[in-house]
Scaffold this motif. Structure first.
Motif, PDB file in Angstrom:
ATOM      1  N   THR A 243       0.747  -1.212  -0.075  1.00  0.00           N
ATOM      2  CA  THR A 243      -0.025   0.053  -0.119  1.00  0.00           C
ATOM      3  C   THR A 243       0.895   1.282  -0.138  1.00  0.00           C
ATOM      4  O   THR A 243       0.158   2.292  -0.033  1.00  0.00           O
ATOM      5  CB  THR A 243      -0.821  -0.082   1.187  1.00  0.00           C
ATOM      6  N   PHE A 246       0.749   3.854  -3.108  1.00  0.00           N
ATOM      7  CA  PHE A 246      -0.480   4.531  -3.161  1.00  0.00           C
ATOM      8  C   PHE A 246      -0.401   5.750  -2.175  1.00  0.00           C
ATOM      9  O   PHE A 246      -1.100   6.865  -2.383  1.00  0.00           O
ATOM     10  CB  PHE A 246      -1.810   3.545  -2.881  1.00  0.00           C
ATOM     11  N   VAL A 247      -0.026   5.638  -1.048  1.00  0.00           N
ATOM     12  CA  VAL A 247       0.341   6.756  -0.023  1.00  0.00           C
ATOM     13  C   VAL A 247       1.121   7.809  -0.775  1.00  0.00           C
ATOM     14  O   VAL A 247       1.047   9.049  -0.522  1.00  0.00           O
ATOM     15  CB  VAL A 247       0.500   6.107   1.327  1.00  0.00           C
ATOM     16  N   THR A 291      -6.869   6.849  -6.228  1.00  0.00           N
ATOM     17  CA  THR A 291      -5.714   6.607  -5.322  1.00  0.00           C
ATOM     18  C   THR A 291      -6.343   6.057  -4.002  1.00  0.00           C
ATOM     19  O   THR A 291      -6.027   4.909  -3.771  1.00  0.00           O
ATOM     20  CB  THR A 291      -4.710   7.716  -5.017  1.00  0.00           C
ATOM     21  N   TRP A 295      -5.924   2.071  -2.875  1.00  0.00           N
ATOM     22  CA  TRP A 295      -5.379   1.975  -1.672  1.00  0.00           C
ATOM     23  C   TRP A 295      -6.301   1.058  -0.658  1.00  0.00           C
ATOM     24  O   TRP A 295      -5.777   0.198  -0.151  1.00  0.00           O
ATOM     25  CB  TRP A 295      -4.887   3.242  -0.678  1.00  0.00           C
ATOM     26  N   THR A 298      -6.479  -2.740  -2.004  1.00  0.00           N
ATOM     27  CA  THR A 298      -5.373  -3.513  -1.440  1.00  0.00           C
ATOM     28  C   THR A 298      -5.344  -3.663   0.122  1.00  0.00           C
ATOM     29  O   THR A 298      -4.997  -4.836   0.487  1.00  0.00           O
ATOM     30  CB  THR A 298      -4.003  -2.488  -1.916  1.00  0.00           C
TER      31      THR A 298
END
Length: 318
Positions: A243, A246-247, A291, A295, A298
């Motif tokens: 993840t 994505f952050v 996004t 995230w 996932t």
């Protein structure tokens, strides 16, 4: 008479800013990151969200009453019901007090410790409304504390352990959003030549840019350390590292949207989507939405695949 009551009720509801309620979804971060998908845990977190919706609405009403003069000089805030004279200050304050009492009572019913978290949030925000919002740097920490306490509320309501990296990440990301908010407000004030917040006189764009860079980097690093897994007292599985990209993309996207040149290009198309209103970006920007969905997908996949390894008594950390 009925029409007047309906108008008052609708304007008062608007003053409670329900469009900002989605930020209270942060209370679900705790059970999500702990991979706790039991119905009772999520029901308690839902109760925490309701309590925060009520107490935050009470604070918004109080803040609008105190800022009524400044809001009338702001290009968009002057249309708020209290600033526009559609809701009287005494009526707004009475409604705020009622919402605060209901919020605390409901929180105590959900979990005794939750009432303490809600009360602490309310006290900090009341202090912010009266004085702390005029004090540079402290105003940023007050804004960020609201998000952090929402995350803590999810932990308290669910009744499980947590990783300090988890809370540090939430706090730093909240501080990042607070800095972005002040940065956007300062640009608006400079463009209009009118200072709508006293604290903006103590800030400059170069200072806020330095703070933004420091906090964004720290937030990404703390999240990465949490995602690294149990070895670093973080997530219960190292698969959470999936993840991390994505952050990073989310932080980059938000910084792109808050960039002065990019913001000016988008202003004519979507004037309401500004980093002065983080909730509008989260609700309206397609890139941020995609996004967040990627995230979240996932996280859920990792959580479900790791479900067999969870402790049934709920002793896992976030």
């Amino acid at each position: 008479m009925a029409v007047n009551l309906f108008t008052f009720f609708s304007e008062c509801c608007y003053s409670c800013r329900p469009r900002q309620w989605p930020k209270n979804l942060l209370v679900f971060a705790a059970p999500l990151f702990a991979f706790r998908f039991e119905a009772d845990v999520w029901l308690k977190s839902g109760g925490a969200m309701v309590a925060f919706c009520l107490i935050s609405s009470a604070i918004y009403l109080l803040n609008d009453c105190l800022d009524v003069a400044a809001d009338r000089a702001h290009p968009s805030k002057r249309y708020r019901p209290i600033a526009a004279g559609l809701v009287s200050v005494p009526a707004a304050l009475t409604t705020a007090a009622a919402l605060a009492v209901v919020s605390l009572s409901f929180a105590a019913w959900v979990a005794p410790g939750l009432a303490g978290v809600v009360l602490l949030y309310g006290l900090i925000q009341v202090g912010y409304c009266f004085q702390l919002k005029r004090m540079p740097l402290l105003d940023l920490f007050c804004i960020a504390s609201g998000f952090l306490l929402r995350a803590i509320a999810g932990v308290v309501a669910g009744g499980f352990g947590f990783s300090p990296w988890f809370l540090l990440t939430v706090g730093l990301l909240a501080l990042f959003l607070a800095i972005e908010k002040r940065k956007a407000e300062l640009r608006v004030a400079q463009d209009l030549g009118v200072i709508t917040r006293k604290v903006l006189e103590r800030y400059s764009l170069p200072l806020l840019l330095r703070l933004e860079s420091l906090v964004a980097t720290s937030a990404f690093m703390s999240y990465s350390l949490w995602a690294a897994g149990p070895a670093l007292n973080g997530a219960s599985t190292t698969w959470m590292l999936l993840t991390v990209p994505f952050v990073l993309v989310g932080i980059f996207r938000y910084q792109l949207l808050s960039d002065p040149e990019e913001a000016e290009r988008r202003r004519l198309l979507t004037p309401e989507h500004t980093s002065e209103k983080p909730e509008e970006i989260l609700l309206g920007d397609r890139g941020i939405q995609l996004t967040l969905l990627a995230w979240l997908f996932t996280v859920v996949v990792v959580g479900l695949s790791h479900r067999a390894d969870l402790l049934p008594e709920g002793g896992l950390q976030l």
